[in-house]
Design a protein around this motif. Structure first.
Motif, short mmCIF file in Angstrom:
data_model
loop_
_atom_site.label_atom_id
_atom_site.label_comp_id
_atom_site.label_asym_id
_atom_site.label_seq_id
_atom_site.Cartn_x
_atom_site.Cartn_y
_atom_site.Cartn_z
N LEU A 24 12.97 3.81 0.26
CA LEU A 24 11.88 3.87 1.35
C LEU A 24 12.28 4.43 2.60
CD1 LEU A 24 10.06 0.42 0.77
CD2 LEU A 24 9.13 2.61 0.06
N SER A 25 13.57 4.36 3.03
CA SER A 25 14.08 4.68 4.14
C SER A 25 14.52 6.16 3.88
CB SER A 25 15.25 3.95 4.71
OG SER A 25 15.02 2.40 5.06
N PHE A 26 14.82 6.62 2.90
CA PHE A 26 15.46 7.79 2.74
C PHE A 26 14.13 8.81 2.40
CE2 PHE A 26 16.62 11.30 -0.51
CZ PHE A 26 17.58 12.02 0.49
N GLY A 27 13.07 8.15 1.91
CA GLY A 27 11.98 9.15 1.64
C GLY A 27 10.83 8.89 2.81
N PHE A 28 11.04 8.34 3.78
CA PHE A 28 9.92 7.97 4.67
C PHE A 28 8.95 7.27 4.07
CE2 PHE A 28 12.08 11.88 6.56
CZ PHE A 28 12.47 11.39 7.77
N ASP A 29 9.05 6.29 3.46
CA ASP A 29 8.11 5.16 2.80
C ASP A 29 7.43 5.78 1.67
OD1 ASP A 29 8.56 3.02 4.32
OD2 ASP A 29 6.94 3.49 5.68
N LYS A 30 8.17 7.08 0.89
CA LYS A 30 7.82 7.64 -0.41
C LYS A 30 8.89 7.19 -1.36
CE LYS A 30 5.08 11.07 1.62
NZ LYS A 30 4.95 12.75 1.93
N VAL A 31 8.52 6.76 -2.54
CA VAL A 31 9.31 6.47 -3.55
C VAL A 31 9.09 7.59 -4.70
CG1 VAL A 31 10.01 4.64 -5.06
CG2 VAL A 31 8.87 3.89 -3.02
N THR A 32 9.82 8.38 -4.66
CA THR A 32 9.98 9.40 -5.58
C THR A 32 11.22 9.47 -6.50
OG1 THR A 32 10.97 10.93 -4.30
CG2 THR A 32 8.87 10.91 -3.95
N TYR A 33 11.01 10.21 -7.60
CA TYR A 33 12.21 10.17 -8.80
C TYR A 33 13.39 10.61 -8.14
CZ TYR A 33 14.39 10.96 -13.09
OH TYR A 33 15.47 11.10 -14.02
N GLY A 61 0.77 -1.03 0.31
CA GLY A 61 -0.19 0.03 0.09
C GLY A 61 0.88 1.31 0.17
N ILE A 62 2.17 1.22 -0.51
CA ILE A 62 2.72 2.65 -0.80
C ILE A 62 2.80 3.09 -2.10
CG2 ILE A 62 5.39 3.26 -0.74
CD1 ILE A 62 5.72 0.74 1.34
N GLU A 63 2.72 4.36 -2.24
CA GLU A 63 2.46 5.13 -3.34
C GLU A 63 4.08 5.26 -4.03
OE1 GLU A 63 0.76 8.89 -2.83
OE2 GLU A 63 -1.14 8.08 -2.10
N TYR A 64 4.02 5.29 -5.15
CA TYR A 64 5.44 5.37 -5.84
C TYR A 64 5.40 6.08 -7.25
CZ TYR A 64 3.40 1.37 -8.39
OH TYR A 64 2.68 0.79 -9.33
N ASP A 65 6.57 6.48 -7.66
CA ASP A 65 6.58 7.12 -8.97
C ASP A 65 7.55 6.05 -9.99
OD1 ASP A 65 7.02 8.76 -11.11
OD2 ASP A 65 8.27 10.20 -9.92
N ASP A 66 6.57 6.15 -11.01
CA ASP A 66 6.99 5.19 -11.99
C ASP A 66 8.33 5.32 -12.67
OD1 ASP A 66 4.53 3.68 -12.02
OD2 ASP A 66 3.63 4.85 -13.89
N GLN A 67 8.70 6.54 -12.51
CA GLN A 67 9.89 6.82 -13.15
C GLN A 67 11.06 6.55 -12.16
OE1 GLN A 67 9.88 7.36 -16.36
NE2 GLN A 67 11.23 9.18 -16.28
N ALA A 68 10.82 6.57 -10.82
CA ALA A 68 11.62 6.18 -9.92
C ALA A 68 11.90 4.62 -9.87
CB ALA A 68 11.19 6.48 -8.33
#
Length: 601
Positions: free
Chosen positions: A225-234, A195-202
């Motif tokens: 995930l650790s770097f972005g507090f469970d957010k996967v961004t480009y 259930g984690i949101e993510y960026d396709d480019q990332a």
């Protein structure tokens, strides 16, 4: 319970969960269903491709009382014990730290005893290539004739280091690098399950950085995930992997091609200020230039490797930069990359590189040229030739008039060989300039001694199939190559471009994968010798001359004793040489050695 890494939590527990190894998993399942199990298996392949996971799944499947269609149930006591590593009948051994004779003798002695709970006692020996010679010898006899209740599963990343006597006693499976698309799909599945949101480019950045290893991909994803507090961004993916955005690479190369030194230096400052690694920047630039070069020849191949993401800036660059400029850029980048390994001030080298690229790209590449650029060079040479030709015509007319006057005066003019007039040399090679690679003819001549048209045809017939088993990067590298000579023990492969020849010659993984592929297709493992295509005619000519001189090696110009390869079929020339030798012998017998004078054509 403490946090577990993603690659541990999402480790495959069934054959159907294994990504990118369908042929292997299907074969193992069918062997379990039909009860055609081998006593020993060898799982070989790059790191993070599923070797150990498949070994544990196989151990569960053959011992599971509820096994169905070759898959373990993962619910019974035996399956759960194997998953947790607590079943005494499944023994995992790390050969890197247990590589001595005594450890293997202990395995050999304990293998005699029957399993306590399971049907089979399974020994999983990881990194088996680390065993010593004595340890391999101690394992040899047991591996050949183990007790009926024992199965050995050997796993390694370097199968070439395993003795042939071991390999001949096991059933070998070669694991391939997992494609970027499969890695991308697996990461999307895991993130959706969590259930984690993510960026396709990332995810695409992570998939490419993993280089075919699923474990590496999940480890990088863990870091993001650790770097972005469970957010996967480009941006987070770029920060963790150290990669540079494609837009910055395109902007930098565009400024370099336009000779805008100031703007290109600003791009370097921007990259360094954002915390990017200088060596990674050079590596990304080389890869970006390679993609431009390949896109000009085969767009669909690059689109597959880039997961279908090709931006407009990239396409514009492929149309504005000619191949010769890209070749020269790659040479300069490679030189700087080698120098940066030994410096504490990489920013200085980047500035020097930037000035060099932006200042010299107006000149055509001197060491490698494409067909289009070489045509432009020849056109320029033709302009220079016109003035030379006119001067020569005037000189000939003047000489002809002098000869006519002398003839009228009764003077005989003795014809002499005209002294050649130096003219500007022009390149005749339209595919690529003279390669700088050196070729070891001592490795080539033995292959040519035994080369046959049949062996060459066999290799050509399976060449596309062989390249199809390579990963995308390797196929791109081998696309401009072709076999030009073959014997039972060796194959000579020529490369159209010197840069790709040099890169392939230094790629041991590529050589191993080609050998493994041939072993599966032709059941033979010949040596591969790579050569630049422009040196092949001279190598072939040198071989024929050596044959004429009684087998002594005769070196051709621009050849040295340090790299590789032969070529196609020289049977006709060799036969002519043999016929000449027979004629000389017959003439000597008839007329005697005193009056025989042999001259080469």
């Amino acid at each position: 319970m403490s946090y577990q890494a993603l690659y541990r939590v999402w480790r495959p527990q069934r054959f159907d969960d294994v990504i990118g190894q369908d042929v292997i998993t299907t074969t193992l399942k069918n062997a379990i269903i039909t009860n055609q199990l081998s006593h020993a298996y060898l799982f070989a392949g790059p790191r993070g491709t599923g070797k150990t996971s498949d070994a544990k799944i196989l151990a569960k499947a053959i011992n599971c009382p509820n096994q169905k269609d070759g898959e373990p149930c993962n619910e019974c006591e035996i399956c759960q014990s194997i998953t947790n590593g607590t079943l005494n009948d499944v023994i995992e051994i790390d050969a890197a730290s247990n590589n001595g004779v005594e450890e293997i003798r202990d395995v050999r002695d304990k293998a005699k005893y029957a399993p306590t709970q399971a049907t089979y006692k399974v020994y999983i020996i990881d990194e088996v290539h680390m065993l010593s010679t004595g340890a391999f010898n101690a394992l040899l006899k047991t591996l050949e004739e183990p007790p009926a209740h024992v199965i050995f599963i050997l796993a390694t990343t370097e199968p070439q280091k395993i003795p042939a006597t071991i390999i001949s006693r096991v059933q070998r499976f070669d694991f391939k690098r997992i494609t970027s698309q499969d890695i991308l799909s697996r990461m999307e599945f895991i993130l959706n399950e969590k259930g984690i949101e993510y960026d396709d480019q990332a995810l695409r950045v992570i998939a490419k950085s993993a280089e075919g290893g699923m474990r590496d991909a999940l480890s990088i994803l863990d870091q993001v995930l650790s770097f972005g507090f469970d957010k996967v961004t480009y941006d987070n993916a770029l920060q963790v992997t150290g990669s540079v955005t494609k837009s910055l690479l395109a902007q930098y190369l565009n400024n370099a091609v336009k000779h805008d030194v100031q703007a290109a230096l600003s791009n370097v400052r921007e990259m360094l200020d954002s915390g990017k690694d200088a060596e990674r920047f050079i590596e990304d630039l080389i890869k970006y230039c390679q993609d431009i070069l390949l896109y000009q020849q085969s767009p669909e191949m690059v689109e597959e490797a880039e997961l279908g993401v090709i931006d407009d800036k990239f396409k514009a660059l492929t149309e504005s930069i000619d191949a010769s400029t890209i070749y020269q850029m790659i040479v300069d980048l490679n030189d700087i990359q080698n120098q940066m390994k030994y410096t504490m001030h990489p920013d200085v080298y980047l500035d020097v590189l930037t000035v060099k690229l932006a200042s010299t790209q107006a000149q055509p590449a001197t060491n490698v040229t494409s067909a289009s650029s070489s045509q432009n060079v020849e056109n320029n040479v033709d302009i220079a030739d016109n003035s030379t030709i006119r001067a020569l015509k005037d000189q000939i007319n003047s000489l002809q008039k002098q000869v006519e006057e002398l003839t009228k005066n009764g003077v005989q003019v003795k014809a002499e060989s005209a002294k050649p007039v130096e003219q500007p040399k022009r390149s005749t090679n339209r595919n690529n300039a003279r390669s700088t690679g050196k070729v070891n003819v001592t490795k080539i001549y033995p292959i040519l001694d035994n080369a046959t048209r049949e062996d060459l045809n066999n290799v050509k017939n399976i060449w596309d199939e062989l390249l199809g088993e390579l990963d995308v990067t390797q196929r791109a590298l081998m696309k401009v190559s072709k076999p030009v000579a073959a014997s039972h023990d060796g194959i000579v492969v020529s490369f159209e471009y010197a840069f790709l020849f040099q890169k392939a010659s230094n790629d041991q993984k590529l050589l191993d994968d080609l050998s493994n592929g041939l072993d599966r297709i032709l059941h033979n493992i010949p040596d591969f010798i790579f050569i630049p295509s422009d040196q092949w005619p001279e190598i072939r000519k040198g071989y024929i001359v050596a044959q004429k001189n009684g087998g002594r090696e005769v070196k051709s110009p621009n050849l040295d004793s340090s790299v590789e390869n032969p070529g196609e079929n020289d049977d006709n020339n060799i036969e002519k040489s043999e016929e000449n030798s027979k004629l000389v012998k017959q003439a000597t017998q008839l007329f005697g050695e005193e009056i025989i004078d042999v001259k080469d054509d």
